[in-house]
Design a protein around this motif. Structure first.
Motif, short mmCIF file in Angstrom:
data_model
loop_
_atom_site.label_atom_id
_atom_site.label_comp_id
_atom_site.label_asym_id
_atom_site.label_seq_id
_atom_site.Cartn_x
_atom_site.Cartn_y
_atom_site.Cartn_z
N GLU A 49 4.87 7.19 -5.03
CA GLU A 49 5.92 7.49 -5.76
C GLU A 49 6.60 6.05 -6.07
N LYS A 50 6.58 5.02 -5.39
CA LYS A 50 7.19 3.69 -5.38
C LYS A 50 6.31 3.13 -6.64
N CYS A 51 5.31 3.21 -6.68
CA CYS A 51 4.13 2.72 -7.90
C CYS A 51 3.89 3.46 -8.93
N LYS A 52 4.13 4.70 -8.70
CA LYS A 52 3.92 5.64 -9.95
C LYS A 52 2.54 5.62 -10.24
N ARG A 53 1.45 5.79 -9.45
CA ARG A 53 0.27 5.90 -9.79
C ARG A 53 -0.31 6.05 -8.32
N HIS A 54 -1.90 6.39 -8.67
CA HIS A 54 -2.67 6.52 -7.36
C HIS A 54 -3.18 5.24 -7.16
N ILE A 55 -2.87 5.04 -5.66
CA ILE A 55 -3.38 3.89 -4.91
C ILE A 55 -4.71 4.35 -4.34
N GLN A 56 -5.91 3.30 -4.12
CA GLN A 56 -7.04 3.37 -3.72
C GLN A 56 -6.87 3.22 -1.96
N TYR A 57 -7.70 3.60 -1.39
CA TYR A 57 -7.87 3.29 0.15
C TYR A 57 -9.37 3.33 0.58
N GLU A 58 -9.74 2.71 1.34
CA GLU A 58 -11.03 2.86 1.80
C GLU A 58 -11.24 3.03 3.31
N SER A 59 -10.13 3.47 3.89
CA SER A 59 -10.33 3.55 5.49
C SER A 59 -9.18 4.49 5.98
N GLY A 60 -9.12 5.24 7.04
CA GLY A 60 -8.02 5.77 7.52
C GLY A 60 -6.62 4.87 7.91
N LEU A 61 -7.26 3.89 8.30
CA LEU A 61 -6.13 2.61 8.58
C LEU A 61 -5.25 2.22 7.44
N GLU A 62 -5.95 2.25 6.22
CA GLU A 62 -5.24 1.74 5.20
C GLU A 62 -4.54 2.91 4.60
N LEU A 63 -4.79 4.23 4.65
CA LEU A 63 -4.19 5.20 4.25
C LEU A 63 -2.99 5.19 5.18
N ALA A 64 -2.80 5.11 6.40
CA ALA A 64 -1.59 5.10 7.13
C ALA A 64 -1.12 3.97 6.79
N PHE A 65 -1.32 2.66 6.39
CA PHE A 65 -0.56 1.67 6.00
C PHE A 65 0.13 1.91 4.98
N ILE A 66 -0.47 2.79 3.90
CA ILE A 66 0.00 3.08 2.55
C ILE A 66 1.34 3.68 2.78
N LYS A 67 1.17 4.90 3.92
CA LYS A 67 2.36 5.60 4.11
C LYS A 67 3.53 4.53 4.84
N ILE A 68 3.29 3.68 5.51
CA ILE A 68 4.20 2.92 5.95
C ILE A 68 5.07 2.04 4.65
N LEU A 69 4.18 1.67 3.79
CA LEU A 69 4.58 0.91 2.66
C LEU A 69 5.73 1.71 1.74
N GLU A 70 5.35 3.38 1.72
CA GLU A 70 6.08 4.20 0.97
C GLU A 70 7.38 4.51 1.90
N ALA A 71 7.21 4.37 3.03
CA ALA A 71 8.66 4.58 3.99
C ALA A 71 9.68 3.31 3.92
N SER A 72 8.95 2.24 3.86
CA SER A 72 9.65 1.10 4.12
C SER A 72 10.66 0.81 2.89
N LYS A 73 12.07 0.56 3.40
CA LYS A 73 13.02 0.01 2.29
C LYS A 73 12.86 -1.26 1.69
N ARG A 74 12.21 -2.04 2.55
CA ARG A 74 11.93 -3.33 2.29
C ARG A 74 11.03 -3.52 1.20
N VAL A 75 10.11 -2.32 0.82
CA VAL A 75 9.03 -2.47 0.23
C VAL A 75 9.47 -1.95 -1.39
N ILE A 76 9.59 -2.85 -2.44
CA ILE A 76 9.68 -2.43 -3.58
C ILE A 76 8.39 -1.57 -4.58
N PHE A 77 7.47 -2.45 -4.40
CA PHE A 77 6.16 -2.01 -4.88
C PHE A 77 5.02 -2.59 -4.43
N TYR A 78 3.67 -2.29 -4.49
CA TYR A 78 2.68 -2.99 -3.68
C TYR A 78 1.46 -2.60 -4.79
#
Length: 248
Positions: A49-78
């Protein structure tokens, strides 16, 4: 909502050159490679929702981190796979693509490598991190090596199983290479935890590879250990190295 305890960006490694950027500076930025579809790992895409596109991931750990980025108020985009850097593996120059580039509400940019705790101890990862240290220092970026919750500092709180340590070092002093089965047997024999085993690798600067598994004595990645373990300033180390070189 991310709590203070979940603010992993408090653990970012910053350098003397710490720049604030305007968003247009990153307009050119696009993923630099497609993620791997290695069957050993979970891979796919996540709609941001932050980046308005599909983000690729290549591990469950990366997917979990993406969700942290989505939830963090400090992150504008990535961005995933944001840049390619070069590093030296022995005498061979290699290319490496870190996992994420993150633009914060402070207008600072952080390059993030997502690895589990054991992955942080891998020789190949430490070599790449040494290249990434220089890349981020020159550009004014921050650097974060994390599993999404912890950094390598986690091992500071892990006790060292002395009996396991002595037996591992005894076997490795003869040039022997320990494989996964042997290590698992030693861990079980001495009633050690996985993190206690990893602490021994870190403490004794052992050369470790998870796939195919290999543990042996080898060359220490000096810059990685001084910065990430001993907490020395990268910029000071580079200055000292330059002064030493000029005096030769």
């Amino acid at each position: 909502m991310a709590s203070k305890k979940q603010d992993i960006f408090k653990k970012v490694l910053w350098f003397d050159k710490r720049i604030q950027f305007d968003i247009p500076f990153f307009d050119f930025l696009q993923p630099q490679r497609m993620v791997s579809e290695d069957p050993r790992y979970i891979s796919g895409t996540f709609y941001s929702e932050k980046c308005k596109r599909h983000i690729q991931y290549e591990s469950g750990l990366e997917l979990a981190f993406i969700k942290i980025l989505e939830a963090s108020k400090r992150v504008i985009f990535y961005y995933e796979q944001p840049v390619q850097i070069s590093y030296w593996k022995g005498r061979r120059k290699q290319i490496y693509t870190p996992d994420f580039g993150v633009f914060l509400d402070s207008k600072e940019f952080v390059i993030v490598e997502v690895k589990d705790l054991s992955g942080m101890l891998e020789n190949r990862v430490q070599i790449k991190m040494e290249g990434l240290l220089n890349f981020c220092s020159v550009r004014g970026f921050g650097l974060l090596l994390t599993n999404g919750k912890d950094t390598i500092d986690k091992f500071r709180k892990v006790k060292c199983n002395r009996n396991l340590e002595k037996e591992i070092l005894r076997q490795l002093t003869t040039g022997h290479i320990l494989r996964r089965k042997e290590c698992n047997e030693l861990i079980k024999k001495h009633g050690a935890s996985r993190n206690e085993f990893l602490k021994i690798i870190l403490k004794n600067h052992l050369t470790y590879r998870s796939y195919p598994f290999k543990l042996q004595q080898g060359k220490r990645n000096e810059m990685f250990h001084q910065v990430f373990i001993q907490k020395k300033k990268y910029d000071d180390l580079i200055t000292d190295h330059l002064i030493h070189y000029l005096k030769k």
